[in-house]
Design a protein around this motif. Structure first.
Motif: not given
Length: 510
Positions: A263-277, A293-296
């Motif tokens: 099993q792997d982890w898939i994490v949504s990093e919302f961030g603010n100006h930067s972030g990513g899937l 690599s994209q915010a939100g």
């Protein structure tokens, strides 16, 4: 006389040729002058589309453009003065992180004439006043089938529920509180366990051997990487920090992305100006891979969408570049990307799920949009609940829209057990009176809408469907979150006296 007539004729022809030549010079010279001269719309489109889908002026009123959105755009184009500081409310660490991203450049990157064109374009084309109040087509002021009652987990004046999630393996409900606590509740809503967390819990993943809670780090916008994924024991204490330094994460899924049996982890990093899937191979924090690599990055669903025996990732991005994207799994951790839906930034995407609404065998998209924690905090009549149908080739078209100011989440469920999917939606990003709407599916994309005055007692950030009383029908639990005392005061001015942390909708069908 003959020679005189010939001379006059020649002279007239010469004058005519001179006139045509003069017109040619004027036209040509004017053409050269107009080269590079762009209209107000062209200039606005060029600069606005550099960061997101171009927002038409009609999406906001003049005042909101002038006082809210355009001043922030000016900062992003390097326009500022001594009294105009984008870093004013940031602490030193946050300021340094944002400066490193060059979000607000110190050198101006737009000419004064172009900036004036942008201002003039939105001032001229935007409507004078905000949108008229939406007449939501409510069929009843009382919701059928459901008994509604409030619950408070502890003595806390202001509710701040950040997560509600059901564990189908144990039939326990897990509730996150922004006061950095995680509660495990029995089917009778009695507290069985309490965990202290490092920051507000926003998601949790269950397995037969463990529970892993995701904490956001900071609910308020931030670039700091303080989010964590932590495995819990049954005694109320954390035993292992699986992932650290996550950038304001909002969602996590466990799945075998690379088909290695682990099993792997898939994490949504919302961030603010930067972030990513991102995904972590084997759930190992040292093996991080970036999908985009994209915010939100807000939420994902993992499903084999194209039936090739590999798990694809469908993701929502909800910050500036608002879109829903399919990442087709090409094997060995590689993905190909297809943007299936894209929206202007003021749409405020807040949640989605995949469901076969029209029962044709293809997964459709059920979506809420209403995030209004931004620079244009006004009610928008294009906020609400939407259904996009899949043409079985992963091309999606809008089939249904229901207006709901500040919509924060929508769930599909067959609450009346008639064989089709109904919709339940909550509102958080608005003080509008309809905090919850139940949409009963009548067929052919006709829905009957219900609400109730009880939902005026909170700001509903999260919602979960479950059968907590184990009677065979689906119930709902809503969590109320108030970010500050002013939000609570606004409801008190409307006559609200009690503020439950949870609101339970017990289905009485059975």
């Amino acid at each position: 006389m003959f020679f005189l007539e010939i001379s006059i004729m020649i002279l007239n022809q010469a004058r005519l040729k001179f006139l045509f030549f003069g017109l040619f010079l004027i036209t040509t010279f004017s053409g050269f002058l107009n080269v590079g001269i762009e209209t107000d719309r062209e200039v606005a489109t060029k600069y606005c589309s550099g960061c997101h889908l171009f927002p038409e002026p009609q999406l906001l009123d003049k005042k909101t453009w002038r006082d809210g959105v355009l001043p922030n755009m000016a900062w992003r184009l390097g326009i500022r003065n001594k009294k105009d500081e984008p870093f004013e409310d940031m602490d030193g660490g946050e300021k340094n992180l944002v400066k490193a991203l060059n979000i607000y450049p110190e050198i101006r990157i737009i000419s004064d004439s172009d900036w004036k064109k942008i201002l003039r374009f939105y001032e001229t084309e935007a409507p004078e006043v905000n949108f008229p109040k939406v007449n939501i087509p409510l069929a009843s002021e009382k919701i059928p089938f459901f008994e509604i009652y409030g619950i408070n987990l502890k003595d806390q004046k202001m509710p701040q529920i950040s997560m509600v999630k059901n564990d189908i393996l144990t039939d326990k409900l897990f509730v996150g509180d922004a006061q950095n606590e995680l509660f495990e509740l029995t089917s009778t809503f009695e507290i069985q366990n309490v965990w202290k967390t490092d920051s507000p819990p926003v998601d949790i993943v269950f397995s037969e051997i463990s529970k892993s809670v995701l904490t956001i780090g900071s609910i308020s916008p931030s670039e700091k990487k303080k989010g964590r994924l932590t495995t819990l024991d049954t005694m109320g204490a954390s035993i292992q920090k699986n992932l650290r330094l996550l950038q304001r994460p909002t969602h996590v899924v466990s799945a075998d992305i690379n088909q290695d049996g682990v099993q792997d982890w898939i994490v949504s990093e919302f961030g603010n100006h930067s972030g990513g899937l991102v995904w972590f191979d084997g759930q190992d924090g040292r093996k991080k891979h970036v999908i985009k690599s994209q915010a939100g990055a807000r939420k994902v669903e993992v499903v084999d969408l194209n039936n090739d025996a590999k798990l694809d990732v469908v993701a929502m991005f909800a910050q500036a570049q608002e879109e829903i994207v399919v990442f087709y799994n090409e094997g060995k951790g590689n993905f190909s990307e297809k943007i299936v839906l894209k929206f202007p930034p003021v749409y405020g995407l807040s949640y989605f799920e995949l469901a076969d609404i029209n029962a044709d065998g293809a997964l459709d998209i059920v979506m809420s949009n209403g995030d209004n924690w931004d620079l244009s905090n006004v009610n928008k009549n294009y906020h609400g609940v939407r259904v996009f149908l899949n043409d079985k080739k992963d091309n999606f078209s809008e089939e249904f829209f229901f207006p709901l100011f500040g919509a924060s989440k929508v769930l599909s469920l067959d609450f009346d057990q008639d064989g089709d999917l109904d919709l339940a939606a909550i509102s958080f990003y608005s003080d509008y009176e309809h905090g919850f709407v139940l949409l009963e599916n009548l067929g052919d994309f006709k829905f009957k809408a219900y609400t109730s005055p009880e939902f005026g007692s909170g700001k509903w950030l999260t919602m979960e469907k479950l059968d907590f009383d184990e009677d065979g029908d689906l119930d709902l639990v809503l969590g109320s979150y108030m970010h500050n005392a002013a939000e609570m005061a606004n409801l008190m001015l409307k006559g609200v006296e009690t503020f439950p942390q949870l609101l339970v909708l017990k289905n009485k069908l059975k």
